[in-house]
Design an enzyme around this catalytic site. Structure first.
Site, PDB file in Angstrom:
ATOM      1  N   CYS A  65       0.834  -1.205   0.000  1.00 40.96           N
ATOM      2  CA  CYS A  65       0.000   0.000   0.000  1.00 40.96           C
ATOM      3  C   CYS A  65       0.868   1.255   0.000  1.00 40.96           C
ATOM      4  CB  CYS A  65      -0.929  -0.057   1.217  1.00 40.96           C
ATOM      5  SG  CYS A  65      -1.694   1.489   1.694  1.00 40.96           S
ATOM      6  N   CYS A  68       0.093   3.989   2.534  1.00 38.40           N
ATOM      7  CA  CYS A  68       0.498   3.569   3.884  1.00 38.40           C
ATOM      8  C   CYS A  68       1.953   3.949   4.130  1.00 38.40           C
ATOM      9  CB  CYS A  68       0.332   2.057   4.066  1.00 38.40           C
ATOM     10  SG  CYS A  68      -1.369   1.478   3.895  1.00 38.40           S
TER      11      CYS A  68
END
Ligand SMILES: [Zn+2]
Length: 141
Positions: A65, A68
């Protein structure tokens, strides 16, 4: 049982180990200031990791991700800035399906602010450092 994290004291630069779970506040073994508390938790350790009197920010993330990774250094800085008051608990949703399910982490990054093991705020998606700091300050008031 997870081992906790190694944290460099922002005051004297000594390396300290901070526990995943503790009722108290981790302090530097050398100069005794409050240490930044940012740890990785998993399905087994989550319940005790969030059991603290500090404001908890659970970061549900995954290695693939991008957003993230973008907020990871921001959370690191906030844990230093609010040492002694804010605990950041990171959970890899791929490795911890029970936690992902508990927080309904269908979209990540997903941030959960928690007080006394109860969710008090939810932030979906990557936010700017300013937005996240403002939220931390609001929940610490
Ligand atoms: Zn120190």
């Amino acid at each position: 049982m997870t081992a906790g994290a190694i944290t460099t004291c922002p005051s004297c630069s000594k390396k300290n180990r901070v526990p995943v779970s503790s009722k108290g506040t981790p302090r530097c073994a050398s100069c005794h200031v409050d240490l930044p508390w940012l740890v990785d938790a998993n399905d087994d350790s989550l319940d005790t990791a969030i059991d603290t009197s500090q404001l908890v920010l659970v970061d549900l993330w995954a290695a693939w991700c991008g957003p993230c990774r973008q907020i990871a250094p921001i959370l690191q800085r906030l844990s230093t800035e609010f040492a002694g008051r804010l605990k950041v608990v990171k959970v890899d949703v791929d490795a911890n399906p029970l936690t992902a399910q508990k927080f309904e982490a269908r979209s990540i990054p997903l941030l959960k602010f928690m007080k006394n093991s109860h969710v008090v705020d939810t932030v979906v998606g990557a936010q700017s450092e300013h937005v996240l700091r403002t939220l931390v300050e609001r929940h610490l008031r």
